[in-house]
Each structure stands twice: as structure tokens, then as C-alpha cells.
Design a protein around this motif. Structure first.
Motif, mmCIF file in Angstrom:
data_model
loop_
_atom_site.group_PDB
_atom_site.id
_atom_site.type_symbol
_atom_site.label_atom_id
_atom_site.label_comp_id
_atom_site.label_asym_id
_atom_site.label_seq_id
_atom_site.Cartn_x
_atom_site.Cartn_y
_atom_site.Cartn_z
ATOM 1 N N GLU A 61 -6.926 -5.584 5.388
ATOM 2 C CA GLU A 61 -7.102 -6.979 5.793
ATOM 3 C C GLU A 61 -6.712 -7.968 4.685
ATOM 4 N N GLY A 62 -7.676 -8.730 4.152
ATOM 5 C CA GLY A 62 -7.324 -9.743 3.143
ATOM 6 C C GLY A 62 -7.451 -9.255 1.717
ATOM 7 N N ASP A 63 -7.489 -7.935 1.533
ATOM 8 C CA ASP A 63 -7.729 -7.381 0.192
ATOM 9 C C ASP A 63 -6.648 -6.426 -0.285
ATOM 10 N N GLY A 64 -5.554 -6.325 0.451
ATOM 11 C CA GLY A 64 -4.568 -5.287 0.143
ATOM 12 C C GLY A 64 -3.853 -5.461 -1.188
ATOM 13 N N ILE A 65 -3.688 -6.719 -1.611
ATOM 14 C CA ILE A 65 -3.011 -6.929 -2.898
ATOM 15 C C ILE A 65 -3.966 -6.471 -4.006
ATOM 16 N N ALA A 66 -5.213 -6.895 -3.881
ATOM 17 C CA ALA A 66 -6.215 -6.508 -4.881
ATOM 18 C C ALA A 66 -6.386 -4.984 -4.926
ATOM 19 N N ALA A 106 -4.474 -13.248 -4.666
ATOM 20 C CA ALA A 106 -5.768 -13.145 -5.352
ATOM 21 C C ALA A 106 -6.282 -11.721 -5.515
ATOM 22 N N ALA A 157 2.739 -7.753 5.799
ATOM 23 C CA ALA A 157 1.851 -8.747 5.183
ATOM 24 C C ALA A 157 2.194 -8.994 3.720
ATOM 25 N N SER A 158 2.740 -7.967 3.053
ATOM 26 C CA SER A 158 2.736 -7.979 1.587
ATOM 27 C C SER A 158 3.659 -9.017 0.940
ATOM 28 N N ILE A 179 0.840 -1.212 0.000
ATOM 29 C CA ILE A 179 0.000 0.000 0.000
ATOM 30 C C ILE A 179 0.874 1.261 0.000
ATOM 31 N N ASP A 235 -1.286 -14.418 -0.025
ATOM 32 C CA ASP A 235 -1.780 -15.052 -1.233
ATOM 33 C C ASP A 235 -1.734 -14.027 -2.369
ATOM 34 N N GLU A 246 10.597 3.199 5.897
ATOM 35 C CA GLU A 246 10.310 1.795 6.232
ATOM 36 C C GLU A 246 11.263 1.395 7.354
HETATM 37 C C1 LIG Z 1 -2.089 -15.214 4.668
HETATM 38 C C2 LIG Z 1 -2.515 -13.988 3.918
HETATM 39 C C3 LIG Z 1 -3.145 -14.120 2.685
HETATM 40 C C4 LIG Z 1 -3.557 -12.986 1.992
HETATM 41 N N1 LIG Z 1 -4.107 -13.130 0.751
HETATM 42 C C5 LIG Z 1 -4.467 -12.030 0.042
HETATM 43 C C6 LIG Z 1 -5.002 -12.161 -1.257
HETATM 44 O O1 LIG Z 1 -5.114 -13.245 -1.809
HETATM 45 N N2 LIG Z 1 -5.387 -11.023 -1.911
HETATM 46 C C7 LIG Z 1 -5.269 -9.776 -1.341
HETATM 47 O O2 LIG Z 1 -5.678 -8.809 -1.965
HETATM 48 N N3 LIG Z 1 -4.740 -9.631 -0.116
HETATM 49 C C8 LIG Z 1 -4.344 -10.723 0.587
HETATM 50 N N4 LIG Z 1 -3.824 -10.593 1.840
HETATM 51 C C9 LIG Z 1 -3.811 -9.264 2.447
HETATM 52 C C10 LIG Z 1 -2.633 -8.433 2.015
HETATM 53 O O3 LIG Z 1 -1.455 -9.171 2.136
HETATM 54 C C11 LIG Z 1 -2.584 -7.178 2.908
HETATM 55 O O4 LIG Z 1 -3.826 -6.530 2.919
HETATM 56 C C12 LIG Z 1 -1.540 -6.205 2.366
HETATM 57 O O5 LIG Z 1 -0.320 -6.852 2.162
HETATM 58 C C13 LIG Z 1 -1.369 -5.062 3.361
HETATM 59 O O6 LIG Z 1 -0.373 -4.216 2.848
HETATM 60 P P1 LIG Z 1 0.137 -2.979 3.687
HETATM 61 O O7 LIG Z 1 1.120 -2.292 2.856
HETATM 62 O O8 LIG Z 1 -1.022 -2.223 4.232
HETATM 63 O O9 LIG Z 1 0.811 -3.642 4.988
HETATM 64 P P2 LIG Z 1 2.221 -4.371 5.154
HETATM 65 O O10 LIG Z 1 2.579 -5.161 3.973
HETATM 66 O O11 LIG Z 1 2.148 -5.083 6.457
HETATM 67 O O12 LIG Z 1 3.239 -3.175 5.224
HETATM 68 C C14 LIG Z 1 3.333 -2.322 6.331
HETATM 69 C C15 LIG Z 1 4.777 -1.887 6.410
HETATM 70 O O13 LIG Z 1 4.877 -0.857 7.378
HETATM 71 C C16 LIG Z 1 6.127 -1.006 8.033
HETATM 72 N N5 LIG Z 1 6.083 -0.285 9.306
HETATM 73 C C17 LIG Z 1 5.372 -0.580 10.407
HETATM 74 N N6 LIG Z 1 5.588 0.319 11.360
HETATM 75 C C18 LIG Z 1 6.470 1.227 10.851
HETATM 76 C C19 LIG Z 1 7.091 2.391 11.370
HETATM 77 N N7 LIG Z 1 6.873 2.807 12.619
HETATM 78 N N8 LIG Z 1 7.942 3.066 10.587
HETATM 79 C C20 LIG Z 1 8.204 2.656 9.309
HETATM 80 N N9 LIG Z 1 7.639 1.554 8.770
HETATM 81 C C21 LIG Z 1 6.776 0.847 9.531
HETATM 82 C C22 LIG Z 1 6.246 -2.513 8.199
HETATM 83 O O14 LIG Z 1 7.588 -2.892 8.465
HETATM 84 C C23 LIG Z 1 5.712 -3.007 6.872
HETATM 85 O O15 LIG Z 1 6.735 -3.172 5.917
HETATM 86 C C24 LIG Z 1 -3.372 -11.701 2.557
HETATM 87 C C25 LIG Z 1 -2.700 -11.570 3.779
HETATM 88 C C26 LIG Z 1 -2.263 -12.698 4.451
HETATM 89 C C27 LIG Z 1 -1.527 -12.526 5.748
#
Ligand SMILES: Cc1cc2nc3c(=O)[nH]c(=O)nc-3n(C[C@H](O)[C@H](O)[C@H](O)COP(=O)(O)OP(=O)(O)OC[C@H]3O[C@@H](n4cnc5c(N)ncnc54)[C@H](O)[C@@H]3O)c2cc1C
Length: 387
Positions: free
Chosen positions: A350-355, A48, A41-42, A14, A46, A33
């Protein structure tokens, strides 16, 4: 130089998508970062772009637009994102689940999604390895997949070329100034900007506390097993109806076995372009614990073997867990924080961040640039949690 137009905090998919679309709009961006890119999570998820799991409403609307952005991103970023459109099936094993799914499908169709219910014969045609007493399934041609690792790699390399400043550091303090924000880092350096975007996924509430706001996002662990590469088992990716039913008809969840409920088992199966199967997953509230457990992995694989008996002959080569950023109502939190001018949240997918990554990044960039967006984006604002 420590002055930027926008500071994005969090290098998951994201934060990376948001940085990219901000850079594309001409903003000068710094991305902070604290660990490795995607270490939340990313990189542990999965793949999808799953339309069928979305209730008709803003999440489905955003997913439809996000896939349109994905279609042009491979070219824009100069990397094959392995975007594939195999379609998806929600496998139905119980009569009460069938009723719920029929009703859900009707609502999705009314919203414009092309989804149907298939009877056993048609399910077996598309999934020849499925257990032979399967009751029915849904089928949606539009369900797709993308490789999240490639998406992140693409965003990073393109954004660097566009001038992204990457700061690998911990944040000590975030201060509001008259004309923007000042971020103090662990190495005593400071960075300043007019706008800040909190894209720290499951950690978003920790950043919120630094500016005195409550962000109701908690980590929801998901464990996954990866199989060896094998020939394709069926035409589409697949999910169990239990996964959807738990979301939309929680009253039926009461009949579920206590262990399955505690671990939040919801079967999901997709095949990567390498031939490996991604077999998921659990949905557990265990804090910031990213470990896999014997209990969790064993139950996921039990589900896989119950639905696709051939998995008893397939080797598992890897397991891992990621932390989904789960908001209180299951929808992401996107937009400017009331009373904190210039401070935005893009988290809780939650489970939609990739999409939803491309559309989230684009929407946040548009909002920061003062452009109108065509969604009722207020529905995703943090202020919806003020009762
Ligand atoms: C098992 C599983 C299956 C999934 N399957 C799917 C799927 O099929 N399709 C889909 O769309 N989504 C899926 N998801 C959901 C998706 O992975 C997440 O919604 C998405 O990755 C969230 O991205 P993000 O960037 O918000 O969070 P993250 O990827 O968690 O990134 C947050 C980042 O912030 C950094 N951070 C935290 N605190 C600080 C700070 N104080 N200073 C600097 N950096 C910081 C962390 O180190 C991390 O790198 C799945 C998730 C899981 C766990």
C-alpha cells in the motif's frame, strides 16, 4: 537458457529489491515485467520513509530495519539514492485529533520510536509558513525520505551487472511442476524455476488467479501534484493528522465531508532534493484507473493552501497518479503460499512500499534460502486471510 533458480514477476521497487537481494545471495534470477519498470506505483508516488504512520508492530519493526539497509545501499549500488533525514511532523488542527495523536504517540514511544508532541509555538518555529492557528503537531526526527526513481535505477543497473535476466513480456500461464514452476510467455517462450515471487503490486491477484489462489489486494489510487522548485518552507516534511486518524480512529472519519471521504484526502508534503514540493494525495478505490482528476488535484492543493497559505503563490508544474497495492488489512503479504511449494508473494505494501522495499527483498531472499528471519513473518503470510 530458460532455467533459473527464481523467477520474480513485477518490476516495481519490490520486485527489483527482491531480485537484487536474491542475486546477492548467489541465486540465478529472471525478472518478468509486462510494461516499463516502475510503471505501477513505484514511479508515481511520494518519497517518504515515514515511521510515524506505522502502528507499533511488524510494519514499524520492518521500517526500522529497512532504513538501516537503505543507509548502505547508495554505496552498494553505486548511486546517490538521495536518502535524507529531515524528520517529519504530523500537523494537528482539531482537538479530537490531538487526543488520538497523543494516545498514538504514547504507544509508539513505548515501542521505542523517538516521537513527541509539539505545541503551537514549537510547530511555528519548525514550520514558519504554517497557518498561525495550528493547534499542535507531532515531531519525529527519524522520519526520512529517499528518491524511489534512483533506488530503482540503482537496483536495475547493479542487478544487471550481477547477471539478472530481464524479460519484458506478458505471462499467459503459470504451471506447477513436480520440481518447481513453468511460466509460459506471450511470445510462446517458457521459463522455469524452483521458486517464483509474485511482486506485481496492485496486479498481484491476477497472477494469483493463474495458480488458483485468491490474493486480497486491490488498487488504491493516489493523485499527486508537483510544485515548481522553491526554497524550503520548513525544517521537516509534513502530513496532516487526518491521514493518520483515518487509519487508526476510523470512527472520527464519520464527521468528514463526503467528497473528502470518497477521495480519501490525506495531506502529505515533502520537498525533493531539487527543491520541488511533492504534494499528495488521494486514496481512492477506482479500479486500475491511473488518471488524475480535477476534483482530486484541486482538493489536495486546497489542503496545501489551507495549511501553508504561501502555496497560493506557488506554481504547480506536473500532476500524476499511481496505484497503491492495498491488502485487506493494510499490511503487506510476504511469504510462501501454503500448498504451493516454492511460490512466494511480496506485494500489498500500500503506502509503505518505498520504505519497506529493501527489507522486503532481503526477507524474501532469506526465506527462499532457508534462513531464519527475526520477525514473526507468519503474520504477513497470505494464510491470515483464511477465516
Ligand atoms: C500517491 C502515492 C504516494 C505514495 N507514497 C509513498 C511514500 O511516501 N512512501 C512509501 O513507502 N510508499 C509510498 N507509496 C506506496 C508505494 O509507491 C508502493 O507501495 C510501491 O511502489 C509498490 O511497489 P510494488 O513493486 O509492489 O508495485 P508496483 O510499483 O506497482 O510494481 C508492480 C509491477 O508489476 C508489473 N506487473 C503487473 N502485472 C504483471 C504481469 N502479469 N507480468 C509482469 N509484470 C506485471 C507492473 O507493470 C508493475 O511494474 C505511495 C504510492 C502512491 C500511489
Amino acid at each position: 537458457m530458460n532455467k533459473f533458480d527464481v523467477i520474480v514477476i513485477g518490476g516495481g521497487i519490490i520486485g527489483l529489491a527482491t531480485s537484487y537481494y536474491l542475486l546477492k545471495s548467489g541465486k540465478k534470477v529472471a525478472l518478468i515485467e509486462k510494461n516499463e519498470f516502475g510503471s505501477g506505483a513505484s514511479c508515481a508516488c511520494d518519497d517518504a520513509i515515514f515511521f510515524q504512520s506505522k502502528k507499533p508492530g511488524i510494519n514499524l519493526e520492518l521500517t526500522i530495519d529497512s532504513i538501516e539497509l537503505y543507509k548502505s545501499l547508495s554505496d552498494e549500488l553505486g548511486i546517490d539514492l538521495e536518502l535524507e533525514n529531515k524528520g517529519g511532523m504530523v500537523l494537528i488542527e482539531k482537538e479530537d485529533h490531538l487526543k488520538v495523536m497523543e494516545d498514538f504517540v504514547k504507544k509508539q514511544k513505548k515501542f521505542g520510536l523517538k516521537v513527541d508532541i509539539l505545541d503551537r509555538r514549537d510547530v511555528i518555529k519548525k514550520q514558519p509558513h504554517i497557518r498561525k492557528d495550528i493547534l499542535a503537531s507531532t515531531y519525529c526526527k527519524e522520519d526520512s525520505q529517499v528518491n524511489p526513481l534512483r533506488v530503482m535505477r540503482g537496483f536495475i543497473s547493479k542487478s544487471k551487472k550481477m547477471g539478472l535476466e530481464i524479460i519484458k513480456n506478458n505471462i499467459i500461464e503459470i504451471k506447477e511442476k513436480k520440481d518447481g514452476w513453468k511460466v509460459l510467455l506471450e511470445d510462446k517462450k517458457t521459463v522455469e524455476s524452483e521458486f517464483v515471487v509474485n511482486a506485481t503490486g496492485a496486479w498481484a491477484s491476477e497472477i494469483g488467479k493463474m495458480i488458483g489462489i485468491d490474493i486480497p489486494i486491490v488498487p488504491k489510487r493516489g493523485q499527486i501534484a508537483i510544485s515548481e522548485a522553491i526554497p524550503s518552507l520548513g525544517e521537516t516534511n509534513a502530513w496532516s493528522a487526518q491521514y493518520i486518524v483515518t487509519k487508526i480512529a476510523p470512527e472520527l472519519d464519520r464527521n468528514q465531508n463526503e467528497v473528502y471521504k470518497r477521495l480519501g484526502i490525506g495531506f502529505a508534503l515533502s520537498q525533493a532534493s531539487t527543491g520541488n514540493y511533492i504534494i499528495g494525495s488521494t486514496r481512492e478505490y477506482v479500479g486500475f484507473n491511473k488518471k488524475t482528476t480535477y476534483e482530486g488535484i484541486q482538493l489536495i492543493l486546497k489542503e496545501a493552501m489551507a495549511l501553508f497559505p504561501i502555496f497560493s503563490k506557488v506554481n504547480v508544474i506536473r500532476t500524476f497518479a499511481g496505484l497503491r497495492p492495498a491488502s485487506e488489512d493494510g499490511k503487506p503479504i510476504v511469504g510462501e503460499v501454503e500448498g504451493k511449494k516454492g511460490f512466494y508473494i511480496a506485494a500489498g505494501h500500500e503506502g509503505d512500499g518505498i520504505a519497506l522495499a529493501p527489507i522486503t527483498g532481503k526477507v524474501v531472499a532469506d526465506l527462499i534460502n532457508g534462513k531464519r528471519v527475526r520477525y514473526n513473518i507468519e503474520e504477513l503470510n497470505l494464510k491470515r486471510f483464511k477465516y
